[in-house]
Motif scaffolding. Structure first.
Motif, PDB file in Angstrom:
ATOM      1  N   VAL A 280      23.685 -25.909 -19.892  1.00 58.54           N
ATOM      2  CA  VAL A 280      23.762 -26.814 -20.863  1.00 58.54           C
ATOM      3  C   VAL A 280      24.703 -28.058 -20.276  1.00 58.54           C
ATOM      4  O   VAL A 280      25.027 -28.990 -21.011  1.00 58.54           O
TER       5      VAL A 280
ATOM      6  N   GLY B  44      27.881 -23.726 -19.337  1.00 54.95           N
ATOM      7  CA  GLY B  44      28.120 -24.844 -19.144  1.00 54.95           C
ATOM      8  C   GLY B  44      29.631 -24.971 -18.940  1.00 54.95           C
ATOM      9  O   GLY B  44      30.317 -24.043 -18.653  1.00 54.95           O
ATOM     10  N   PHE B  45      29.988 -26.095 -18.961  1.00 47.62           N
ATOM     11  CA  PHE B  45      31.602 -26.298 -18.955  1.00 47.62           C
ATOM     12  C   PHE B  45      31.968 -27.205 -20.091  1.00 47.62           C
ATOM     13  O   PHE B  45      33.163 -27.900 -19.944  1.00 47.62           O
TER      14      PHE B  45
ATOM     15  N   GLU C 286      31.778 -22.266 -17.178  1.00 46.11           N
ATOM     16  CA  GLU C 286      32.269 -22.418 -16.084  1.00 46.11           C
ATOM     17  C   GLU C 286      33.658 -22.984 -16.058  1.00 46.11           C
ATOM     18  O   GLU C 286      33.999 -23.762 -16.868  1.00 46.11           O
TER      19      GLU C 286
ATOM     20  N   PRO D  71      32.176 -27.893 -13.067  1.00 41.97           N
ATOM     21  CA  PRO D  71      30.884 -28.012 -12.722  1.00 41.97           C
ATOM     22  C   PRO D  71      30.428 -27.285 -11.169  1.00 41.97           C
ATOM     23  O   PRO D  71      31.299 -27.619 -10.309  1.00 41.97           O
TER      24      PRO D  71
ATOM     25  N   CYS E  28      18.712 -27.955 -20.585  1.00 40.37           N
ATOM     26  CA  CYS E  28      18.653 -28.028 -21.519  1.00 40.37           C
ATOM     27  C   CYS E  28      18.180 -29.221 -22.345  1.00 40.37           C
ATOM     28  O   CYS E  28      17.480 -29.502 -23.547  1.00 40.37           O
TER      29      CYS E  28
ATOM     30  N   VAL F  39      15.434 -31.057 -21.823  1.00 44.07           N
ATOM     31  CA  VAL F  39      14.019 -31.343 -21.579  1.00 44.07           C
ATOM     32  C   VAL F  39      13.452 -31.078 -23.075  1.00 44.07           C
ATOM     33  O   VAL F  39      13.939 -29.926 -23.659  1.00 44.07           O
TER      34      VAL F  39
ATOM     35  N   GLY G 158      12.097 -35.141  -9.789  1.00 48.10           N
ATOM     36  CA  GLY G 158      11.963 -34.519  -8.586  1.00 48.10           C
ATOM     37  C   GLY G 158      10.301 -34.609  -8.563  1.00 48.10           C
ATOM     38  O   GLY G 158       9.591 -34.124  -9.223  1.00 48.10           O
TER      39      GLY G 158
ATOM     40  N   GLU H 171      13.729 -34.856  -4.488  1.00 49.70           N
ATOM     41  CA  GLU H 171      14.482 -35.055  -5.674  1.00 49.70           C
ATOM     42  C   GLU H 171      14.511 -36.649  -5.697  1.00 49.70           C
ATOM     43  O   GLU H 171      15.225 -37.495  -4.835  1.00 49.70           O
TER      44      GLU H 171
ATOM     45  N   CYS I 177       9.765 -30.147 -14.160  1.00 47.74           N
ATOM     46  CA  CYS I 177       9.947 -30.289 -15.430  1.00 47.74           C
ATOM     47  C   CYS I 177      11.279 -29.764 -15.884  1.00 47.74           C
ATOM     48  O   CYS I 177      11.856 -29.616 -16.891  1.00 47.74           O
ATOM     49  N   GLY I 178      12.057 -29.018 -14.891  1.00 45.79           N
ATOM     50  CA  GLY I 178      13.512 -28.362 -14.979  1.00 45.79           C
ATOM     51  C   GLY I 178      13.113 -27.054 -15.763  1.00 45.79           C
ATOM     52  O   GLY I 178      13.989 -26.609 -16.642  1.00 45.79           O
TER      53      GLY I 178
ATOM     54  N   TRP J 192       6.049 -33.486 -22.706  1.00 43.34           N
ATOM     55  CA  TRP J 192       7.069 -33.284 -21.823  1.00 43.34           C
ATOM     56  C   TRP J 192       7.991 -34.480 -21.877  1.00 43.34           C
ATOM     57  O   TRP J 192       7.366 -35.446 -21.763  1.00 43.34           O
TER      58      TRP J 192
HETATM   59  N1  GDD Z   1      26.221 -25.243 -16.325  1.00 36.44           N
HETATM   60  C1  GDD Z   1      26.180 -26.525 -15.588  1.00 36.44           C
HETATM   61  N2  GDD Z   1      26.708 -26.665 -14.390  1.00 36.44           N
HETATM   62  N3  GDD Z   1      24.877 -27.073 -15.962  1.00 36.44           N
HETATM   63  C2  GDD Z   1      24.667 -27.926 -14.903  1.00 36.44           C
HETATM   64  C3  GDD Z   1      25.478 -28.763 -13.987  1.00 36.44           C
HETATM   65  C4  GDD Z   1      26.515 -27.689 -13.620  1.00 36.44           C
HETATM   66  O1  GDD Z   1      27.464 -27.995 -13.044  1.00 36.44           O
HETATM   67  N4  GDD Z   1      24.961 -29.567 -13.406  1.00 36.44           N
HETATM   68  C5  GDD Z   1      23.700 -29.805 -14.342  1.00 36.44           C
HETATM   69  N5  GDD Z   1      23.591 -28.839 -15.146  1.00 36.44           N
HETATM   70  C6  GDD Z   1      22.601 -28.919 -16.089  1.00 36.44           C
HETATM   71  C7  GDD Z   1      22.217 -30.280 -16.834  1.00 36.44           C
HETATM   72  O2  GDD Z   1      22.939 -30.171 -18.331  1.00 36.44           O
HETATM   73  C8  GDD Z   1      20.673 -30.218 -16.816  1.00 36.44           C
HETATM   74  O3  GDD Z   1      20.325 -29.564 -18.131  1.00 36.44           O
HETATM   75  C9  GDD Z   1      20.301 -29.625 -15.664  1.00 36.44           C
HETATM   76  O4  GDD Z   1      21.271 -28.792 -15.225  1.00 36.44           O
HETATM   77  C10 GDD Z   1      19.968 -30.416 -14.704  1.00 36.44           C
HETATM   78  O5  GDD Z   1      20.794 -31.443 -14.524  1.00 36.44           O
HETATM   79  P1  GDD Z   1      20.986 -32.257 -13.009  1.00 36.44           P
HETATM   80  O6  GDD Z   1      21.219 -31.789 -12.105  1.00 36.44           O
HETATM   81  O7  GDD Z   1      21.749 -33.534 -13.355  1.00 36.44           O
HETATM   82  O8  GDD Z   1      19.347 -33.107 -12.797  1.00 36.44           O
HETATM   83  P2  GDD Z   1      18.755 -34.053 -13.585  1.00 36.44           P
HETATM   84  O9  GDD Z   1      18.503 -33.783 -15.222  1.00 36.44           O
HETATM   85  O10 GDD Z   1      18.880 -35.452 -13.222  1.00 36.44           O
HETATM   86  O11 GDD Z   1      17.226 -33.842 -13.083  1.00 36.44           O
HETATM   87  C11 GDD Z   1      16.900 -32.492 -13.050  1.00 36.44           C
HETATM   88  O12 GDD Z   1      15.848 -32.194 -14.155  1.00 36.44           O
HETATM   89  C12 GDD Z   1      14.495 -32.998 -14.158  1.00 36.44           C
HETATM   90  C13 GDD Z   1      13.753 -32.653 -15.421  1.00 36.44           C
HETATM   91  O13 GDD Z   1      14.500 -33.023 -16.441  1.00 36.44           O
HETATM   92  C14 GDD Z   1      15.926 -32.284 -11.789  1.00 36.44           C
HETATM   93  O14 GDD Z   1      15.710 -30.951 -11.357  1.00 36.44           O
HETATM   94  C15 GDD Z   1      14.398 -33.082 -11.569  1.00 36.44           C
HETATM   95  O15 GDD Z   1      13.807 -32.869 -10.668  1.00 36.44           O
HETATM   96  C16 GDD Z   1      13.686 -32.878 -12.859  1.00 36.44           C
HETATM   97  O16 GDD Z   1      12.722 -33.462 -12.639  1.00 36.44           O
END
Ligand code: GDD
Length: 381
Positions: free
Chosen positions: A8, A57-58, A84, A87, A114, A116, A152, A168, A180-181, A252
């Motif tokens: 989250v 989450g944090f 956490e 992060p 979360c 998507v 990605g 990515e 899609c995450g 999606w």
């Molecule tokens: N708990 C926690 N701690 N959650 C995290 C952290 C963290 O340090 N960092 C990110 N998240 C959660 C975000 O809330 C989100 O739900 C998910 O992990 C991915 O976040 P990001 O790492 O910021 O990536 P993104 O959303 O820009 O892109 C990712 O998701 C896309 C699909 O929506 C990537 O995996 C892409 O490849 C992908 O297409």
């Protein structure tokens, strides 16, 4: 047994969702009348042998406490929020709580972003993953070549579905197939994350031999225990017969801006027709407003019978909608009052707002709008 983990994130990640994320954590923002995180959680309920759902989450624990206990009761599945201290990244966060996640000795772990919006075909992914073997299976989808670079991008073997290449958010086009995450892993994922730490330590040790200064840099870095699932795990493991893909042909979307939440609310309302028709307003009652298309109305809301609502409207708790009001494609938050003959289109009305008689709140129908919120005070136009 199977467990599910929903990432989250936390307050610092939600800046694009401002100002809506000031009052409520983004994962609790209402889509189709339910908190955003509710949709992946209820999809997890369809996984066979599901033992637990973890939200990692944090955000402060108290922000999720009420929701987590009510959803656990509703679904009859334990849902726990794990906070956490800072992060750790999308894979680091999972690793941080590995002992708790492995408590029930699960054979598989689902990992879901979360933010998507999709139909989360989790049982189908699990079945496909069992056929493929390997350490994990990613949900993937084809998007337009122009939009692919926000995600990605990946290449998969058309026959075996093995993930062959992963980049990515690349600057130059790789593929219109994107991540899609949503993932399912075996517990080996923890070894893969552990390997990232080990390699980092090895590299730091090498530097230690060559330069004391480099050691200082390595040990001072705040990112030492920050592991990203995409760059640090998926990219290096592509093409090693460890990761596979499952392509969805259903809807999606990624929910990074308030404007996108209107589109996602519409997608979830449409899905309710099949999954939870009882949540959709029917407009059948003798004293009911006119309902057009998919509409959600919280049971505590009061809507005047002469109001006309829909399509794509979701009305939260304690909202009052007066006579002659017209609502089209909007999300109305808790405790809002909409007075006689007001019109709201393509907008999100924030908590406790009051829209005056004959007022009109209308945004362009651009779902990508950076700012979709409108909070109007009392007006008498
Ligand atoms: N708990 C926690 N701690 N959650 C995290 C952290 C963290 O340090 N960092 C990110 N998240 C959660 C975000 O809330 C989100 O739900 C998910 O992990 C991915 O976040 P990001 O790492 O910021 O990536 P993104 O959303 O820009 O892109 C990712 O998701 C896309 C699909 O929506 C990537 O995996 C892409 O490849 C992908 O297409």
């Amino acid at each position: 047994k199977v467990v599910a983990v929903i990432m989250v994130g936390g307050p610092t990640k939600g800046t694009r969702f401002r100002p809506l994320s000031f009052n409520t954590p983004k994962p609790l923002f209402p889509l189709a009348g339910q908190p955003m995180v509710h949709h992946p959680i209820s999809a997890c309920k369809r996984i066979p042998n599901l033992a637990q759902i973890f939200l990692i989450g944090f955000y402060e624990e108290r922000e999720f406490a009420l929701y987590v206990s009510s959803i656990s009761n509703e679904l009859q599945v334990p849902v726990r929020y794990l906070k956490e201290d800072k992060p750790h990244g999308s894979a680091g966060g999972l690793y941080y709580f590995r002992d708790l996640i492995m408590e029930d000795a699960p054979s598989h772990i689902f990992l879901l972003n979360c933010d998507v919006c999709c139909n989360f075909p989790l049982p189908d992914m699990l079945e496909a993953h069992r056929r493929y073997g390997g350490m994990g299976t990613l949900l993937v989808i084809k998007v337009s070549a122009e939009s692919a670079s926000q995600f990605g991008e990946l290449v998969a073997d058309p026959i075996t579905k093995e993930l062959l290449h992963y980049t990515e958010k690349p600057e130059t086009f790789v593929s219109d197939l994107i991540n899609c995450g949503v993932y399912v892993f075996t517990p080996e994922i923890f070894t893969a994350i552990q390997d990232v730490f080990t390699h980092r330590e090895d590299r730091a040790n090498l530097r230690r031999v060559s330069s004391f200064e480099a050691l200082q840099l390595a040990t001072r870095t705040p990112l030492a225990d920050f592991v990203r699932l995409d760059q640090d795990i998926l990219s290096p493991l592509a093409g090693k017969k460890q990761l596979y893909t499952y392509e969805t042909i259903h809807f999606w979307e990624q929910i990074k801006t308030p404007g996108m939440s209107l589109k996602c609310s519409a997608l979830y309302l449409d899905q309710f027709r099949f999954t939870s028709p009882h949540l959709l307003a029917s407009g059948d009652g003798t004293n009911s407003a006119t309902i057009i298309g998919d509409v959600y109305v919280h049971p505590s809301a009061k809507v005047h019978p002469t109001a006309k609502i829909g399509p794509n409207v979701s009305i939260s708790a304690n909202v009052r909608v007066a006579a002659g009001v017209r609502l089209i494609s909007c999300i109305i938050f808790d405790d809002v009052e909409i007075k006689e003959n007001a019109v709201v289109m393509n907008s999100i009305i924030g908590w406790k707002s009051s829209l005056g008689k004959w007022s009109r709140v209308q945004a362009e129908g651009d779902y990508n709008a950076k700012l979709g919120i409108t909070t109007l005070g009392e007006s008498d136009c």
